[in-house]
Write an enzyme that holds these catalytic residues in place. Structure first.
Site, PDB file in Angstrom:
ATOM      1  N   SER A  26      -2.687  -7.817   3.076  1.00 36.31           N
ATOM      2  CA  SER A  26      -3.013  -7.842   4.223  1.00 36.31           C
ATOM      3  C   SER A  26      -3.241  -9.062   5.020  1.00 36.31           C
ATOM      4  O   SER A  26      -2.724  -9.364   6.197  1.00 36.31           O
ATOM      5  CB  SER A  26      -4.154  -6.643   4.814  1.00 36.31           C
ATOM      6  N   ARG A  78      -2.036  -5.923  -8.386  1.00 39.08           N
ATOM      7  CA  ARG A  78      -0.781  -6.956  -8.028  1.00 39.08           C
ATOM      8  C   ARG A  78      -0.553  -7.732  -9.137  1.00 39.08           C
ATOM      9  O   ARG A  78       0.413  -8.239  -9.759  1.00 39.08           O
ATOM     10  CB  ARG A  78      -1.199  -7.600  -6.702  1.00 39.08           C
ATOM     11  N   HIS A 109       0.727  -1.306   0.084  1.00 40.91           N
ATOM     12  CA  HIS A 109      -0.086   0.063  -0.066  1.00 40.91           C
ATOM     13  C   HIS A 109       1.014   1.116  -0.042  1.00 40.91           C
ATOM     14  O   HIS A 109       0.654   2.193  -0.795  1.00 40.91           O
ATOM     15  CB  HIS A 109      -0.753   0.260   1.322  1.00 40.91           C
ATOM     16  N   LYS A 145     -18.594  -5.884   8.362  1.00 42.09           N
ATOM     17  CA  LYS A 145     -17.445  -6.875   8.450  1.00 42.09           C
ATOM     18  C   LYS A 145     -16.610  -6.346   9.571  1.00 42.09           C
ATOM     19  O   LYS A 145     -16.060  -5.334   9.668  1.00 42.09           O
ATOM     20  CB  LYS A 145     -16.661  -6.857   7.174  1.00 42.09           C
TER      21      LYS A 145
END
Ligand code: PNS
Length: 158
Positions: A128, A91, A18, A42
């Site tokens: 993450s 990515r 990030h 969430k």
């Protein structure tokens, strides 16, 4: 003309991947808002306030970057801030399909363009979730997250 962009994400927690995208985007726009999602549906590993504090810490050296939280639609956040550009890191091909859908939905919902920035190859495997898994099992995350994040991961996940 001054150009602003938003870099949205969950940042649960922020990784070097990030930071790389944020630094490179900040070098190309006049103002970059890093927008951290507050998703009430969430339960994140790190509460919003902690994710924001970590983001502020690791972007503190970038004068034109500000950190904010948002809830609801990204296009509403953009409209409220007068921002028409979204910057996302890509990515791998596996990211592309969902990112394309989101970009097209956001374009349809509001007047926003999405620009994709390829992640630096050294970080293209990072997420993450994976970093949390490594930390949970006692692995060394020093290469993947800034030291302040590594400390928090150790505290929270052991
Ligand atoms: O880091 P993430 O979890 O990949 O980030 C995803 C994020 C926060 C960018 C995305 O879930 C989002 O923009 N959520 C806000 C809700 C929204 O606008 N949804 C419609 C876009 S398709």
């Amino acid at each position: 003309m001054s150009v602003s962009a938003v870099c949205p994400g969950s940042f649960d927690p922020v990784t070097y991947g990030h930071v790389d995208v944020i630094e490179r985007a900040a070098a190309r726009f006049d103002r970059l808002v890093v927008a951290c999602l507050h998703n009430r549906g969430k339960e994140p590993t790190f509460p919003l306030a902690e994710r924001i504090a970590l983001l502020e810490d690791v972007t503190g050296h970038l004068d034109n970057v500000e950190v904010a939280d948002f809830e609801g639609l990204l296009v509403d956040f953009c409209r409220a801030r007068g921002i028409e550009l979204v910057v996302k890191g890509l990515r791998a091909v596996s990211d592309f399909e969902y990112e394309l859908q989101m970009a097209q939905m956001n374009g349809r919902l509001g007047n926003v363009e999405t620009l994709f920035m390829t992640t630096s190859p050294v970080y293209s495997f990072l997420s993450s979730s994976l970093v949390k898994e490594v930390a949970r099992f006692g692995g060394d995350v020093a290469d993947f997250v800034p030291p302040v994040v590594a400390d928090r991961l150790r505290e929270r996940l052991g």
